[in-house]
Design a protein around this motif. Sequence first.
Motif, PDB file in Angstrom:
ATOM      1  N   ASP A 118      36.537  38.135  53.223  1.00  0.00           N
ATOM      2  CA  ASP A 118      36.669  39.438  52.564  1.00  0.00           C
ATOM      3  C   ASP A 118      35.267  40.079  52.518  1.00  0.00           C
ATOM      4  OD1 ASP A 118      37.753  41.593  51.220  1.00  0.00           O
ATOM      5  OD2 ASP A 118      37.936  40.558  49.292  1.00  0.00           O
ATOM      6  N   TYR A 166      33.072  39.147  49.438  1.00  0.00           N
ATOM      7  CA  TYR A 166      33.758  38.981  48.152  1.00  0.00           C
ATOM      8  C   TYR A 166      34.435  37.607  48.087  1.00  0.00           C
ATOM      9  CZ  TYR A 166      32.481  43.620  46.652  1.00  0.00           C
ATOM     10  OH  TYR A 166      31.741  44.703  46.269  1.00  0.00           O
ATOM     11  N   VAL A 223      31.049  38.151  41.552  1.00  0.00           N
ATOM     12  CA  VAL A 223      32.423  37.911  42.012  1.00  0.00           C
ATOM     13  C   VAL A 223      32.839  36.523  41.555  1.00  0.00           C
ATOM     14  CG1 VAL A 223      33.971  37.969  43.996  1.00  0.00           C
ATOM     15  CG2 VAL A 223      31.842  39.277  44.050  1.00  0.00           C
ATOM     16  N   HIS A 245      37.242  34.434  41.693  1.00  0.00           N
ATOM     17  CA  HIS A 245      37.530  33.444  42.723  1.00  0.00           C
ATOM     18  C   HIS A 245      36.236  33.079  43.435  1.00  0.00           C
ATOM     19  CE1 HIS A 245      38.249  37.656  43.973  1.00  0.00           C
ATOM     20  NE2 HIS A 245      37.370  37.342  44.914  1.00  0.00           N
ATOM     21  N   PHE A 265      46.740  41.199  47.990  1.00  0.00           N
ATOM     22  CA  PHE A 265      46.707  41.532  49.415  1.00  0.00           C
ATOM     23  C   PHE A 265      48.066  41.283  50.075  1.00  0.00           C
ATOM     24  CE2 PHE A 265      41.840  40.549  49.884  1.00  0.00           C
ATOM     25  CZ  PHE A 265      41.542  41.710  49.197  1.00  0.00           C
ATOM     26  N   TYR A 289      43.856  36.935  45.737  1.00  0.00           N
ATOM     27  CA  TYR A 289      43.446  37.742  46.900  1.00  0.00           C
ATOM     28  C   TYR A 289      43.751  36.920  48.153  1.00  0.00           C
ATOM     29  CZ  TYR A 289      41.934  40.967  43.443  1.00  0.00           C
ATOM     30  OH  TYR A 289      41.963  41.846  42.390  1.00  0.00           O
ATOM     31  N   GLN A 316      40.307  32.857  49.127  1.00  0.00           N
ATOM     32  CA  GLN A 316      39.682  33.219  47.845  1.00  0.00           C
ATOM     33  C   GLN A 316      40.427  32.561  46.674  1.00  0.00           C
ATOM     34  OE1 GLN A 316      40.105  37.451  48.983  1.00  0.00           O
ATOM     35  NE2 GLN A 316      37.967  37.737  48.428  1.00  0.00           N
ATOM     36  N   ARG A 332      27.771  44.285  38.356  1.00  0.00           N
ATOM     37  CA  ARG A 332      29.063  44.945  38.486  1.00  0.00           C
ATOM     38  C   ARG A 332      30.033  43.788  38.636  1.00  0.00           C
ATOM     39  NH1 ARG A 332      33.071  44.374  42.695  1.00  0.00           N
ATOM     40  NH2 ARG A 332      34.247  46.290  42.842  1.00  0.00           N
ATOM     41  N   ASP A 371      33.265  42.020  39.399  1.00  0.00           N
ATOM     42  CA  ASP A 371      34.437  42.176  40.262  1.00  0.00           C
ATOM     43  C   ASP A 371      35.729  41.752  39.555  1.00  0.00           C
ATOM     44  OD1 ASP A 371      35.117  42.659  43.190  1.00  0.00           O
ATOM     45  OD2 ASP A 371      35.954  40.646  42.970  1.00  0.00           O
ATOM     46  N   VAL A 372      36.755  42.581  39.668  1.00  0.00           N
ATOM     47  CA  VAL A 372      38.097  42.327  39.085  1.00  0.00           C
ATOM     48  C   VAL A 372      38.039  41.493  37.793  1.00  0.00           C
ATOM     49  CG1 VAL A 372      39.359  42.711  41.214  1.00  0.00           C
ATOM     50  CG2 VAL A 372      38.587  40.421  40.735  1.00  0.00           C
ATOM     51  N   GLU A 423      34.667  46.025  36.931  1.00  0.00           N
ATOM     52  CA  GLU A 423      35.693  46.581  37.809  1.00  0.00           C
ATOM     53  C   GLU A 423      37.018  46.121  37.227  1.00  0.00           C
ATOM     54  OE1 GLU A 423      37.537  46.657  42.298  1.00  0.00           O
ATOM     55  OE2 GLU A 423      36.998  44.808  41.293  1.00  0.00           O
ATOM     56  N   HIS A 478      33.429  50.971  48.393  1.00  0.00           N
ATOM     57  CA  HIS A 478      33.743  50.243  49.626  1.00  0.00           C
ATOM     58  C   HIS A 478      35.236  49.914  49.744  1.00  0.00           C
ATOM     59  CE1 HIS A 478      33.497  47.390  46.432  1.00  0.00           C
ATOM     60  NE2 HIS A 478      34.068  46.467  47.189  1.00  0.00           N
ATOM     61  N   ASP A 479      36.021  50.189  48.705  1.00  0.00           N
ATOM     62  CA  ASP A 479      37.462  49.898  48.757  1.00  0.00           C
ATOM     63  C   ASP A 479      38.301  51.156  48.946  1.00  0.00           C
ATOM     64  OD1 ASP A 479      37.095  47.172  48.266  1.00  0.00           O
ATOM     65  OD2 ASP A 479      37.155  47.463  46.091  1.00  0.00           O
ATOM     66  N   ARG A 500      40.251  49.854  54.468  1.00  0.00           N
ATOM     67  CA  ARG A 500      38.982  49.968  53.755  1.00  0.00           C
ATOM     68  C   ARG A 500      37.799  50.142  54.712  1.00  0.00           C
ATOM     69  NH1 ARG A 500      39.110  45.195  49.397  1.00  0.00           N
ATOM     70  NH2 ARG A 500      39.623  43.991  51.269  1.00  0.00           N
ATOM     71  N   ARG A 514      33.393  51.777  55.351  1.00  0.00           N
ATOM     72  CA  ARG A 514      32.473  50.700  55.723  1.00  0.00           C
ATOM     73  C   ARG A 514      31.807  50.930  57.075  1.00  0.00           C
ATOM     74  NH1 ARG A 514      36.140  45.615  53.380  1.00  0.00           N
ATOM     75  NH2 ARG A 514      36.249  46.445  51.259  1.00  0.00           N
TER      76      ARG A 514
HETATM   77  C1  GLC Z   1      37.299  43.909  44.336  1.00  0.00           C
HETATM   78  C2  GLC Z   1      36.374  44.298  45.454  1.00  0.00           C
HETATM   79  C3  GLC Z   1      37.126  44.206  46.745  1.00  0.00           C
HETATM   80  C4  GLC Z   1      37.585  42.785  46.935  1.00  0.00           C
HETATM   81  C5  GLC Z   1      38.369  42.278  45.726  1.00  0.00           C
HETATM   82  C6  GLC Z   1      38.468  40.792  45.742  1.00  0.00           C
HETATM   83  O1  GLC Z   1      38.354  44.791  44.205  1.00  0.00           O
HETATM   84  O2  GLC Z   1      35.844  45.567  45.224  1.00  0.00           O
HETATM   85  O3  GLC Z   1      36.350  44.634  47.833  1.00  0.00           O
HETATM   86  O4  GLC Z   1      38.388  42.690  48.077  1.00  0.00           O
HETATM   87  O5  GLC Z   1      37.750  42.609  44.516  1.00  0.00           O
HETATM   88  O6  GLC Z   1      37.223  40.222  45.461  1.00  0.00           O
END
Ligand code: GLC
Length: 549
Positions: free
Chosen positions: A61, A64, A101, A104, A147, A166, A170, A200, A202-203, A256, A323-324, A409, A413
């Motif tokens: 990913d 990520y 991140v 996972h 996903f 994801y 992951q 930042r 992530d999720v 996020e 980036h998403d 996405r 990118r």
């Molecule tokens: C967040 C990231 C994304 C990634 C996902 C899983 O949404 O911005 O790019 O695929 O988390 O880590």
Amino acid sequence: MSDQPLWHKEAVYQIYPRSFCDSNGDGIGDIPGIISKLDYLKSLGVGIIWLSPIYASPLDDLGYDISDYYKIHPDYGTMDDFDNLVKEADKRGLKIVMDLVVNHTSDEHQWFQESMKKDSPYHDYYYWREGKKPNGKQPPNNWTSMFTGSAWQYVPSVGEWYLHLYSKKQPDLNYHNPKVIEEVEKILNFYFDKGVYGFRCDVINQIYKESLEDGKGHSFSARGIEHYLMKEGNHQILRKLYEDVFSKRDCVVIGETYAVDFKNGYRFLADHEMDMFFQFELMGVDQSKGRVFSRKFKTKNFKRIAYEWQKNIPWNANYLENHDQTRSISRFGDEKRFWKQSGKALALFNLTLRGTPFIYEGEEIGMLNKPMGEPENSRDVCALYINSIAKKMLLPRFWRKRLINRVDRDHARTPMQWDKTTSAGFSSTTSAWIPVNPNYLEGITVEDENNDPDSILSFYRKLLSIRRQSIILQEGDFEPLSSADDVIAFRRNYEGGSMMTLINLSGKEHKLGMKCGKLSGKVILSNYPGSHVFLEMTLRPYEAILLQL
Ligand code: GLC
Ligand code: CA
């Protein structure tokens, strides 16, 4: 105000390192490349740089999926390069924010490798479970991954399934295990000690799985989400991280937070779990059912959502791109007829709302979505999953192409467009890891826009400089004004002073449609020559005006 936090004053610029600047000609952006562009970022007028992940990773990913939090991926450089980046940024008064991140890891992370031994202490770092009774051949529950497809993967050598919200590379960490939280704190302190300014995360609102019961809902839209979104346990973990780590540092914490609404998101700030968070409702304005289906973009809905967040959340993380997401002009503006005007209109919107503005690399020069390609050529693991499912459902290629083009996405990118030389100046090679958008040849580049006072880039520079000097734009409250459906109108007020933003977010002329007694003020910035403001005025297509009242 002297006690303002830095993130009230400064805008954030997001770098997607793989696509920003390649220093050694291997077609991949890297840390020395970023260092070479720090002066550019300084001249743009941002104060904080957020880096998408640069850690060791198999790149399933694209970073990520982290296999070692304490190593830099060799594609991007070394830990020395990273230390150098922090130092060089600091010299210029720029701060670095990292991506955390930790919902996972990668399946190639040593913890996960160890976790495959049932008697290892690492087994409990992840969600390993037996299959559903009676025969264990079915996944432990019916959850689907963000996903698409099942959120569980069976590993024969272990005889168990692991959870992955994801991609299957992951695996989700188990936050019921206090050891996992300790590991996260260690990572945070490691980078704070290096001089990083914040994270930042992530999720971050789905890290705590309250139960593993079957989910309700449709398989398209992350079935099972009610068991892990914004749970009490999640809030408690964030509080703990704050108390143990963040409260001891001068830093910024950005969440996020997928699928958050302003009622439950309020608590993140009220209980001081983080400083701000990204909402997704505004990005959903032209989507339904987990990005797969589209909905017509309407300015009326766009502003309604934005106003609601502005009114209900004391400090927002404002963004139109990352980036998403696909490129904002392609999505909310008009890339053909009003590229420049709509790019500036969106900038004025994003940078005059209350909160910290986030600018994504290339947004400041009006970069656009890439041309439609074959679905199989996407570099985006999520788009590829969706394509394979659509293929299984026998959706014809023509429709799959259109579908993937909408969700891909990769749009955000493609390499940063610096100039009109090879690969848009991103790299000395012609074969970048992802193709350059050919429209750099039409002049969508930093070099072309740098010296043009009328360019989107120049507009960003002026606006960022105005914002930096304006206590009203930094600290003022938000007052929405009633106006025509396609017109965005709001005021920011601070200690008797006011600024007003007026934007016609459409390709047609519109009367303001405002219901106040009179309107006058000084035009500070506009995307058309000779903007005059009065109550009965007609705004030209995408006309955007900042007024000092
Ligand atoms: C967040 C990231 C994304 C990634 C996902 C899983 O949404 O911005 O790019 O695929 O988390 O880590
Ligand atoms: Ca490189």
